[in-house]
Structure formats: C-alpha cells, structure tokens
Design an enzyme around this catalytic site. Sequence first.
Site, short mmCIF file in Angstrom:
data_model
loop_
_atom_site.label_atom_id
_atom_site.label_comp_id
_atom_site.label_asym_id
_atom_site.label_seq_id
_atom_site.Cartn_x
_atom_site.Cartn_y
_atom_site.Cartn_z
N HIS A 1 0.47 4.39 -2.57
CA HIS A 1 0.24 5.77 -2.12
C HIS A 1 1.37 6.70 -2.57
O HIS A 1 1.16 7.87 -2.81
CB HIS A 1 0.07 5.83 -0.60
CG HIS A 1 -1.32 5.44 -0.17
ND1 HIS A 1 -1.99 6.04 0.87
CD2 HIS A 1 -2.17 4.50 -0.65
CE1 HIS A 1 -3.19 5.49 1.01
NE2 HIS A 1 -3.32 4.55 0.11
N ARG B 1 0.83 -1.21 0.00
CA ARG B 1 0.00 0.00 0.00
C ARG B 1 0.87 1.27 0.00
O ARG B 1 0.52 2.27 -0.62
CB ARG B 1 -0.92 -0.02 1.22
CG ARG B 1 -1.94 1.10 1.20
CD ARG B 1 -3.03 0.89 2.24
NE ARG B 1 -4.04 1.92 2.15
CZ ARG B 1 -4.42 2.68 3.17
NH1 ARG B 1 -3.89 2.50 4.38
NH2 ARG B 1 -5.36 3.60 3.01
N ASN C 1 -3.40 8.92 4.09
CA ASN C 1 -2.11 8.35 4.50
C ASN C 1 -2.02 8.06 5.99
O ASN C 1 -1.04 7.42 6.43
CB ASN C 1 -0.97 9.28 4.07
CG ASN C 1 -0.75 9.26 2.56
OD1 ASN C 1 -1.07 8.25 1.91
ND2 ASN C 1 -0.24 10.34 2.01
N HIS D 1 -5.97 -5.73 -2.87
CA HIS D 1 -6.80 -5.99 -1.68
C HIS D 1 -6.98 -7.49 -1.40
O HIS D 1 -7.83 -7.86 -0.60
CB HIS D 1 -8.16 -5.30 -1.82
CG HIS D 1 -8.05 -3.80 -1.74
ND1 HIS D 1 -9.10 -2.94 -1.98
CD2 HIS D 1 -6.99 -2.99 -1.44
CE1 HIS D 1 -8.69 -1.69 -1.83
NE2 HIS D 1 -7.41 -1.70 -1.51
#
Length: 354
Positions: free
Chosen positions: A78, A74, A106, A208
């Site tokens: 990001h 992740r 975040n 995911h």
Amino acid sequence: MSLSTISLRSLLLLSLLSLHVSLNAIQAQTYPPLVNGLSWTFHDFDCPNLESIITNRLRQVFQNDIGQAAGLLRLHFHDCFVQGCDASVLLVGSASGPSEQAAPPNLSLRQQAFRIIEDLRNRVHRQCGRVVSCADITALAARDAIVLSGGPAYEVPLGRRDGTTFATRNETLRNLPAPTSNTSVLLTSLATNQNLNATDLVALSGGHTIGIGHCTSFEGRLFPARDPTMDQTFFNNLRGTCPALNTTNTTVLDIRSPNVFDNRYYVDLMNRQGLFTSDQDMYTDSRTRGIITSFAVNQTLFFEKFVYSMTKMGQLNVLTGTRGEIRANCSVRNSGNDFLSLVVESQGGDLSGF
Ligand code: HEM
C-alpha cells in the site's frame, strides 16, 4: 595429523561450503535494474546491524503472532502503489486534510503493523542515529515477513527517503485496485499507474498466500447468489463465515496453507477457491491463466518471479539523494515537529509493549 585438526578442517570446509551455497542461492536470483540512488550496500557503513536488528525483532513478533507478517507485507504494498515507496501511508492526518491512511483501502491495514514499524525505527535509530528511513524499514520488514513465513530469501536495495506529503483519498483509491476488479481492470491499472505487467500482477498477487480478508471484501460473490466461478463447497463454507451482508467476520486468503508463504494460493485458484474476484478472475482470463498454472506447478519459478516483481514494486517512485527526509517518527514529518521528535528520542522508550 591429529583427529581434532581433521575435524576442525572439515568443519571449516563445511561452513565455507554452506556459505557458498547460500550466497549462490541469493546470486542465482535475477533482480531488475536498480533506480538511481538505491544500492545494495547503502547502510553497510552507517548502520551495519540494520538488517539483524529488524530480523531479530520480527522473529520475536511473529513467534507471538504470525498474522503480523501479512499485515507488514500489505503495508509495504500500500505504501509503494500510492505516491511511491516513501512511507506516506504511515503519516497521520494533519490540518491540511485527512491522511492517505484514512482512505477506504487503507482502513483495513492492521493498526499493529504501524506500531511494529515505529518500534523497529526506534530500535534502529537508537543504535545508528537517524540515518535509516521509515520507507527502508518498511521494505525490510516486508522482506522478513516473507522469509520468516517460509518464502524466498532475497536482498533489498536501500536508500529510500521519507516523503513529506501524503496522497489524497482519490489518489489512493485510483492507485489501489478494489478486490471486486476483474483482470482487465487490474492489468490496465497496474500498467498505467505502476508500469507493471501481467507477470508482475500474478506474481505480486501471490502475496495473498498469507493473511486474511473481511467478508465485506468478497460478499458480492456470495450474495444474492454464488458467483459461478466459485467452487460450491468453498461457497458453502464462506456462507457459514459470512451469513449476511455487512458482518465484520474474516477468513483466510489461502485455505490450503494460510500462514505459509508458498505457491498454494495458485493451487486454490485452479480449484476455484480464490477469495476475491481480483484473485479468481486471473484464472478465468486467458492472459493470466497460464502464468497461474506455471506457478502452481513450480514453486521455485513463483519465488523467482515474486522476488523480481517485489524488487520492482519496492523501487516505485522512490525519493533518494537529498529529496525527502529521514523521519524521526514514522507517523509525522520532521518539519514543524523537531521539538516533539527530540522529546520522543531522548526518552529512549522501548515500544515493545505494543
Ligand atoms: C492486485 C491487486 C490487489 C487487490 C485488489 C488486493 C486486495 C486485498 C484485500 C481486499 C485484502 C483484504 C482486506 C480486508 O478485507 O481486510 C487484501 C489483503 C492482503 N493483501 Fe492484497 N490486494 C492486491 C495486491 C496485493 C499485493 C501486491 C500484495 C503484496 C505483495 C498483497 C498482500 C496482501 C496481504 C498480505 C493481505 C493480508 C493482510 C492481513 O492479513 O492483514 N496484496 N488484499
């Protein structure tokens, strides 16, 4: 010919054969074109052990806690979606304002993920000098997170450099879609901001297949009433985990195999067991439904498309050549911090106690 010569020969033949097979497995993968300045062999001469330093360390980290794999994957996502893969998400705030890190999407990044990247940087720089960027280390860590969780093996083009600025709160919010977004919002956002298409969206959302989410990220689907696109039993269980609004509890993103990088996430969606609106709505929307089904029934296809889209994502707005810098500490830019970084480097400290 003696027996030992024969067995030595067959051993050699076997290992050549298996090398050939594994090379083929990687070569069979199609990659998008590389952007200028990135290359497959970038650190082959100045840091030949780069990949093994990272993989060996992460193998130990994940043996302790496989959840960290999701945190690292992740983190790379990001980083890339906001201002490109320039490690800007790793910078802590400064006098110029609150950091990208402090922007709402975040805040749920794992603090441990930041520490793991800094520990890897320290190990790499101790062996090779300050030649590899935090952005490249983050991309390699995300790849290893996938591979070591059971996902596809693939190559990462290298040569990214670290940015010297971070994005504003609004810029971060504009680029990282909320989990309450429907497919139309996601498709528009990814096409406009990242030049990514529907297949990229569905494939990348396959991230995911590992990791967790907080109740606050999906409670709108539970209160005041069940989102009708959610399976009833799945809903009952989630209501057990999140009995009221605003709890701090968490649950897994893929109920079938929460720690394994596989295609079960798509099977979840077909059974109306996707956690976020952004996940489940892709099975409602006719533009993405077929892609989900194709991945649910064919893991090899999912892996191929995932690697292709990850490689696209990993090249978004990268800084190469003489742009940016190679940070001496992933959380601060070099300028104005030269003295500090020298002190940190000379301590040669092992950050493995994180
Ligand atoms: C398409 C839009 C996306 C949305 C709206 C979204 C949203 C979210 C949210 C809300 C969480 C949970 C945060 C929390 O409650 O703690 C999460 C977790 C996660 N996301 Fe995404 N995400 C998206 C795309 C991606 C992509 C492209 C990847 C990687 C390829 C990814 C990988 C992950 C992982 C691995 C986790 C679990 C993190 C952990 O366990 O620490 N996501 N995502």
